[in-house]
Write a protein that holds these residues in place. Structure first.
Motif, PDB file in Angstrom:
ATOM      1  N   PHE A  95     -47.946  29.965 -36.820  1.00 30.13           N
ATOM      2  CA  PHE A  95     -49.035  30.762 -36.240  1.00 30.13           C
ATOM      3  C   PHE A  95     -48.652  31.275 -34.858  1.00 30.13           C
ATOM      4  N   ASN A  96     -48.129  30.404 -34.019  1.00 30.43           N
ATOM      5  CA  ASN A  96     -47.771  30.809 -32.654  1.00 30.43           C
ATOM      6  C   ASN A  96     -46.682  31.878 -32.647  1.00 30.43           C
ATOM      7  N   LYS A  97     -45.726  31.766 -33.557  1.00 31.80           N
ATOM      8  CA  LYS A  97     -44.675  32.785 -33.662  1.00 31.80           C
ATOM      9  C   LYS A  97     -45.266  34.131 -34.066  1.00 31.80           C
ATOM     10  N   ALA A  98     -46.207  34.097 -35.018  1.00 30.09           N
ATOM     11  CA  ALA A  98     -46.834  35.338 -35.478  1.00 30.09           C
ATOM     12  C   ALA A  98     -47.661  35.970 -34.364  1.00 30.09           C
ATOM     13  N   LEU A  99     -48.367  35.149 -33.604  1.00 32.39           N
ATOM     14  CA  LEU A  99     -49.172  35.657 -32.497  1.00 32.39           C
ATOM     15  C   LEU A  99     -48.274  36.297 -31.439  1.00 32.39           C
ATOM     16  N   GLN A 100     -47.194  35.636 -31.098  1.00 33.90           N
ATOM     17  CA  GLN A 100     -46.288  36.194 -30.098  1.00 33.90           C
ATOM     18  C   GLN A 100     -45.654  37.487 -30.596  1.00 33.90           C
ATOM     19  N   ARG A 101     -45.357  37.519 -31.874  1.00 31.71           N
ATOM     20  CA  ARG A 101     -44.776  38.735 -32.453  1.00 31.71           C
ATOM     21  C   ARG A 101     -45.738  39.905 -32.333  1.00 31.71           C
ATOM     22  N   ALA A 102     -47.015  39.689 -32.633  1.00 31.70           N
ATOM     23  CA  ALA A 102     -48.017  40.755 -32.520  1.00 31.70           C
ATOM     24  C   ALA A 102     -48.189  41.202 -31.076  1.00 31.70           C
ATOM     25  N   LYS A 103     -48.179  40.248 -30.156  1.00 32.86           N
ATOM     26  CA  LYS A 103     -48.290  40.590 -28.734  1.00 32.86           C
ATOM     27  C   LYS A 103     -47.121  41.465 -28.291  1.00 32.86           C
ATOM     28  N   ASP A 104     -45.932  41.075 -28.704  1.00 30.18           N
ATOM     29  CA  ASP A 104     -44.734  41.809 -28.308  1.00 30.18           C
ATOM     30  C   ASP A 104     -44.700  43.214 -28.907  1.00 30.18           C
ATOM     31  N   ALA A 105     -45.300  43.372 -30.082  1.00 28.09           N
ATOM     32  CA  ALA A 105     -45.250  44.664 -30.769  1.00 28.09           C
ATOM     33  C   ALA A 105     -46.301  45.649 -30.251  1.00 28.09           C
ATOM     34  N   TYR A 106     -47.330  45.147 -29.573  1.00 34.19           N
ATOM     35  CA  TYR A 106     -48.392  46.024 -29.087  1.00 34.19           C
ATOM     36  C   TYR A 106     -47.983  46.673 -27.765  1.00 34.19           C
TER      37      TYR A 106
ATOM     38  N   ILE B 220     -54.428  39.177 -28.494  1.00 34.07           N
ATOM     39  CA  ILE B 220     -53.320  40.134 -28.438  1.00 34.07           C
ATOM     40  C   ILE B 220     -53.442  41.059 -27.233  1.00 34.07           C
ATOM     41  N   GLY B 221     -54.671  41.271 -26.774  1.00 34.83           N
ATOM     42  CA  GLY B 221     -54.890  42.172 -25.649  1.00 34.83           C
ATOM     43  C   GLY B 221     -55.153  43.606 -26.067  1.00 34.83           C
ATOM     44  N   PHE B 222     -55.736  43.789 -27.252  1.00 30.40           N
ATOM     45  CA  PHE B 222     -56.007  45.131 -27.762  1.00 30.40           C
ATOM     46  C   PHE B 222     -56.976  45.907 -26.861  1.00 30.40           C
ATOM     47  N   LYS B 223     -56.737  47.186 -26.763  1.00 32.98           N
ATOM     48  CA  LYS B 223     -57.639  48.090 -26.059  1.00 32.98           C
ATOM     49  C   LYS B 223     -58.634  48.659 -27.074  1.00 32.98           C
ATOM     50  N   PRO B 224     -59.929  48.324 -26.969  1.00 31.94           N
ATOM     51  CA  PRO B 224     -60.905  48.782 -27.961  1.00 31.94           C
ATOM     52  C   PRO B 224     -61.083  50.299 -27.935  1.00 31.94           C
ATOM     53  N   ALA B 225     -61.172  50.884 -29.114  1.00 24.42           N
ATOM     54  CA  ALA B 225     -61.444  52.323 -29.201  1.00 24.42           C
ATOM     55  C   ALA B 225     -62.912  52.597 -28.907  1.00 24.42           C
TER      56      ALA B 225
ATOM     57  N   GLY C 127     -48.919  40.757 -40.434  1.00 23.62           N
ATOM     58  CA  GLY C 127     -49.207  42.072 -41.000  1.00 23.62           C
ATOM     59  C   GLY C 127     -49.493  43.108 -39.924  1.00 23.62           C
ATOM     60  N   ILE C 128     -50.238  42.716 -38.907  1.00 23.87           N
ATOM     61  CA  ILE C 128     -50.526  43.605 -37.781  1.00 23.87           C
ATOM     62  C   ILE C 128     -49.233  43.940 -37.038  1.00 23.87           C
ATOM     63  N   ALA C 129     -48.388  42.927 -36.845  1.00 19.94           N
ATOM     64  CA  ALA C 129     -47.096  43.154 -36.186  1.00 19.94           C
ATOM     65  C   ALA C 129     -46.255  44.149 -36.975  1.00 19.94           C
ATOM     66  N   ASP C 130     -46.285  44.053 -38.292  1.00 21.46           N
ATOM     67  CA  ASP C 130     -45.566  45.019 -39.130  1.00 21.46           C
ATOM     68  C   ASP C 130     -46.020  46.442 -38.830  1.00 21.46           C
ATOM     69  N   GLN C 131     -47.339  46.632 -38.763  1.00 19.40           N
ATOM     70  CA  GLN C 131     -47.908  47.948 -38.492  1.00 19.40           C
ATOM     71  C   GLN C 131     -47.489  48.454 -37.109  1.00 19.40           C
ATOM     72  N   LEU C 132     -47.616  47.607 -36.116  1.00 19.50           N
ATOM     73  CA  LEU C 132     -47.296  47.997 -34.750  1.00 19.50           C
ATOM     74  C   LEU C 132     -45.815  48.316 -34.580  1.00 19.50           C
ATOM     75  N   GLU C 133     -44.976  47.492 -35.177  1.00 21.23           N
ATOM     76  CA  GLU C 133     -43.534  47.720 -35.073  1.00 21.23           C
ATOM     77  C   GLU C 133     -43.117  49.000 -35.777  1.00 21.23           C
ATOM     78  N   ALA C 134     -43.728  49.260 -36.944  1.00 24.45           N
ATOM     79  CA  ALA C 134     -43.407  50.487 -37.688  1.00 24.45           C
ATOM     80  C   ALA C 134     -43.795  51.722 -36.894  1.00 24.45           C
ATOM     81  N   ALA C 135     -44.891  51.634 -36.139  1.00 22.48           N
ATOM     82  CA  ALA C 135     -45.358  52.795 -35.360  1.00 22.48           C
ATOM     83  C   ALA C 135     -44.417  53.129 -34.212  1.00 22.48           C
ATOM     84  N   GLN C 136     -43.640  52.144 -33.773  1.00 21.86           N
ATOM     85  CA  GLN C 136     -42.729  52.359 -32.651  1.00 21.86           C
ATOM     86  C   GLN C 136     -41.421  53.003 -33.064  1.00 21.86           C
ATOM     87  N   LYS C 137     -41.161  53.035 -34.372  1.00 17.77           N
ATOM     88  CA  LYS C 137     -39.880  53.577 -34.856  1.00 17.77           C
ATOM     89  C   LYS C 137     -39.901  55.094 -34.940  1.00 17.77           C
TER      90      LYS C 137
END
Length: 339
Positions: A190-201, A235-240, A329-339
């Protein structure tokens, strides 16, 4: 752990026999024998129970645990993964992704939280009752009906960070069922996944979370909204979009699709409530509802394919395993958007 305890007991017992034999040779050996016996008794007592602190305080569970009742949605998948035998369960609430547990007729069925058959718990004569989430309101009644049992409840507390609460839940279950290594593995994942999402945002893209139920789209508020709300904080998301008097309503807050579209989020997080429960009239897959919504056609997240759909069983399975999958799954989305 059990093997170690048995070895220690055997050694202490052996020492006691030696000292007993020596007692005929001189005075004072009797006191040594007594001390050894006392030590053995203390070791045995410690091995026969475990103490944890749940939402109500310290609880001591006697061991071995021979009968368990499980009513908490968050616990089913974890205990199933650990092969913990279950005597009684709210089987109608077991996620469909756990068919062996859900359909096991040898397990007494309490039903669901709306019309529970609490007598089934009594019939199972459990030593331990794992309650929480939808069954919280029945805790006092259940304890009165089952005075022989210890009831534990680790439902995430509203004033605590979700990551800490999910960790507390699984670590205590691990302690109770002698699965501490397995619990730590779930926490690490869980902690690895959370850090991954944080890093990808990127810290700037706007995010909107919604819940689809009965074909309608509800707004999931940051901080308090169902499933996704706490992730805005973690994660620190900015709400729309943010609204006043937001709630944790199980269908999301009532807000127009046009208002969601006007906020034009860069990313959308979608929870499909109907996928996890019996589909009723008017229900459609969340993906269909989102993609067929005319007001959402021009939204950046929809146009660019930056829409994440939670696992279908999420609504009835919001445990640390589910959140690990969501974060990856969220990290996948965020990382894909950066490519």
């Amino acid at each position: 752990m059990a093997k170690i305890r048995h070895t220690l007991t055997a050694l202490v017992a052996g020492a006691a026999l030696v000292l007993t034999g020596c007692s005929s040779d001189g005075e004072g050996s009797g006191s040594s024998t007594s001390a050894a016996a006392d030590g053995s008794a203390t070791e045995s007592t410690a091995a026969e129970s475990v103490t944890v602190e749940d939402n109500e305080g310290e609880k001591t569970i006697e061991k071995p645990i021979e009968s368990v009742a499980v009513l908490d949605n968050r616990s089913f998948e974890i205990l199933d993964q650990w092969d913990v035998p279950i005597t009684v369960a709210a089987r109608k609430l077991v996620p469909s992704t756990l068919p062996d547990l859900k359909n096991d007729e040898s397990i007494l069925d309490v039903g669901n939280h709306k019309e529970p058959d609490l007598e089934q718990i009594v019939a199972g004569d459990p030593q331990l009752i794992v309650s929480g989430q939808r069954f919280q309101k029945y805790d006092e009644q259940i304890e009165q009906m089952n005075p022989q049992a210890t009831l534990v409840e680790f439902e995430p507390r509203e004033d605590k960070p979700l990551d800490e609460e999910l960790t507390r839940h699984v670590e205590n279950l691990g302690k109770i069922f002698d699965k501490e290594d397995e619990a730590q593995k779930l926490v690490d994942d869980f902690n690895k996944a959370l850090q991954r999402a944080k890093d990808a945002y990127d810290g700037e893209s706007t995010v909107m979370a919604v819940n689809v139920s009965g074909g309608d789209i509800g707004y999931v508020a940051p901080h308090v909204g169902r499933t996704y709300g706490p992730l805005f904080d973690l994660i620190g998301f900015k709400p729309a979009l943010q609204i006043e008097h937001a709630s944790s309503d199980h269908k999301g807050d009532d807000i127009s699709v046009e208002a969601i579209a006007d906020s034009n989020p860069d990313f959308m997080l979608v929870l499909d409530r109907d996928a996890a429960i019996s589909s009723g009239e008017g229900s459609k897959p969340a993906k269909t509802v989102i993609e067929e919504s005319t007001p959402l056609e021009g939204v950046t997240a929809v146009k660019d394919g930056h829409v994440y759909y939670a696992p279908e069983d999420t609504y009835t399975n919001e445990n640390i395993i589910t959140y690990t999958e969501i974060l990856n799954g969220i990290a996948d989305q965020l990382e894909a958007a950066q490519k």
